[in-house]
Design a protein around this motif. Structure first.
Motif, mmCIF file in Angstrom:
data_model
loop_
_atom_site.group_PDB
_atom_site.id
_atom_site.type_symbol
_atom_site.label_atom_id
_atom_site.label_comp_id
_atom_site.label_asym_id
_atom_site.label_seq_id
_atom_site.Cartn_x
_atom_site.Cartn_y
_atom_site.Cartn_z
ATOM 1 N N ARG A 8 0.827 -1.209 0.000
ATOM 2 C CA ARG A 8 0.000 0.000 0.000
ATOM 3 C C ARG A 8 0.861 1.258 0.000
ATOM 4 N NH1 ARG A 8 -4.734 0.003 4.268
ATOM 5 N NH2 ARG A 8 -2.964 -0.425 5.642
ATOM 6 N N ARG A 35 5.807 -2.547 -6.025
ATOM 7 C CA ARG A 35 4.692 -1.929 -6.747
ATOM 8 C C ARG A 35 3.574 -1.579 -5.767
ATOM 9 N NH1 ARG A 35 3.955 -6.218 -11.809
ATOM 10 N NH2 ARG A 35 6.071 -6.010 -12.702
ATOM 11 N N GLN A 36 2.932 -0.459 -6.008
ATOM 12 C CA GLN A 36 1.810 -0.088 -5.151
ATOM 13 C C GLN A 36 0.605 -0.969 -5.454
ATOM 14 O OE1 GLN A 36 -0.076 3.740 -5.663
ATOM 15 N NE2 GLN A 36 -0.747 3.813 -3.539
ATOM 16 N N ALA A 37 -0.018 -1.460 -4.391
ATOM 17 C CA ALA A 37 -1.220 -2.291 -4.529
ATOM 18 C C ALA A 37 -2.067 -2.093 -3.283
ATOM 19 C CB ALA A 37 -0.862 -3.756 -4.718
ATOM 20 N N ASP A 38 -3.090 -1.279 -3.403
ATOM 21 C CA ASP A 38 -3.975 -0.980 -2.281
ATOM 22 C C ASP A 38 -5.281 -1.739 -2.473
ATOM 23 O OD1 ASP A 38 -5.806 0.196 -0.450
ATOM 24 O OD2 ASP A 38 -4.687 2.082 -0.468
ATOM 25 N N LYS A 92 -8.124 0.314 -3.481
ATOM 26 C CA LYS A 92 -7.999 1.125 -4.697
ATOM 27 C C LYS A 92 -7.726 0.179 -5.870
ATOM 28 C CE LYS A 92 -6.241 5.177 -2.204
ATOM 29 N NZ LYS A 92 -5.090 6.105 -2.035
ATOM 30 N N THR A 150 -4.994 0.440 -8.610
ATOM 31 C CA THR A 150 -3.576 0.153 -8.348
ATOM 32 C C THR A 150 -3.255 -1.323 -8.553
ATOM 33 O OG1 THR A 150 -3.872 -0.315 -5.973
ATOM 34 C CG2 THR A 150 -3.536 1.993 -6.612
ATOM 35 N N SER A 171 -2.111 -2.632 -12.410
ATOM 36 C CA SER A 171 -0.711 -2.429 -12.789
ATOM 37 C C SER A 171 0.227 -3.264 -11.917
ATOM 38 C CB SER A 171 -0.343 -0.947 -12.689
ATOM 39 O OG SER A 171 -0.599 -0.446 -11.391
#
Length: 282
Positions: free
Chosen positions: A33, A49-52, A55, A58, A61
């Motif tokens: 996150r 990598r951003q992964a929320d 959300k 995110t 990708s």
């Protein structure tokens, strides 16, 4: 490429460390996150990598090019089902070949309130048709050893589990199991009931603390209502205190016990005894 969600959490970091023993860092993705909290992982060559979970944009990708994905269940009780569904949808869209999910011990039959969101997630994985393996983790030993200092201070371990046997294991044990599954073939469709080799009661847990610390500690069994009230008194938020109380009551019904030894079979060694975990804390 292997991705681990919640990679800066207590379990996630251990899974990454376990993977690094056999997988090149540039083939591991830490899906987090807050990318700033993963600077140490990036320094080791892990892709961040951003992964929320909340959300979905995110997630698309974050999962690009991922072959295997470990979905570590969200810590936000009450929000888990929709958050997990977003991850599963993104994994499906990205063509992930294997989704590993950290569920709860005997999720299909567990009386615990915590099991409800896990059952919903397992059902959604099946509904979406994502190739998956279920890692049904039992209780963490740390759930109990985090209270060792307070137990010594007050001379008591409080709970409402009666004489239930608790087959716990450490986060390290569960992390090694997850890494093993992620680096093994033909895992889709499997369900692992993961728990510690040696179970204990809270009376035995208190006795072990006494022996190792030299301070008398006893187990005080309360009603669920009184135990929840005690947790709230020491600062545990009401809704979570209720979940913990329910879990202890569920334990009294056998919900946190399993003697199938699937965890030790996966990691190739005995799971960490609770006495060793107490020693580590002391």
């Amino acid at each position: 490429m292997i991705a681990v969600t919640g990679a800066t959490g207590q379990l996630g970091r251990l899974v990454i460390e376990a993977l690094l023993k056999t997988v090149p860092a540039n083939q591991i993705v830490a899906a987090v996150r807050n990318v700033d909290k993963a600077a140490d992982l990036a320094a080791k060559g892990v892709l961040v990598r951003q992964a929320d979970y909340s959300k979905p944009a995110t997630l698309a990708s974050a999962f690009t090019g991922i072959d295997k994905l470990l979905l570590i269940s969200s810590s936000e009780v009450g929000q888990r089902a929709p958050q997990h569904q977003a991850v599963i949808d993104a994994a499906k869209a990205a063509g992930v070949k294997l989704l590993a999910y950290t569920s709860i011990l005997h999720a299909d039959t567990s009386p615990l309130l915590l099991a409800e969101e896990h059952r919903a997630t397992e059902a959604y994985i099946k509904q979406r048709g994502v190739p998956a393996v279920l890692l049904r983790n039992g209780w963490y030993s740390e759930n109990y050893t985090m209270g060792v200092a307070a137990a010594i201070e007050h001379g008591a371990v409080a709970g409402c589990a009666n004489d239930a046997r608790l087959a716990t294991a450490t986060r390290q044990d569960y992390a090694e199991a997850a890494a093993k599954v992620l680096t093994s073939e033909h895992q889709a469709g499997k369900v692992y009931e993961l728990a510690g080799d040696t179970a204990f009661t809270l009376t035995e847990f208190a006795h072990s603390i006494s022996q190792l610390s030299g301070k008398k500690v006893v187990y005080q069994n309360l009603s669920e209502a009184d135990y929840v009230a005690l947790l709230e008194k020491v600062g545990v938020p009401g809704p979570f205190a209720a979940v913990l109380g329910n879990s202890e009551t569920g334990a009294a019904k056998g919900a946190l016990f399993d003697d199938g030894h699937q965890l030790s079979a996966l990691i190739g060694r005995a799971t960490t005894p609770i006495v060793d975990s107490i020693k580590a804390v002391l």
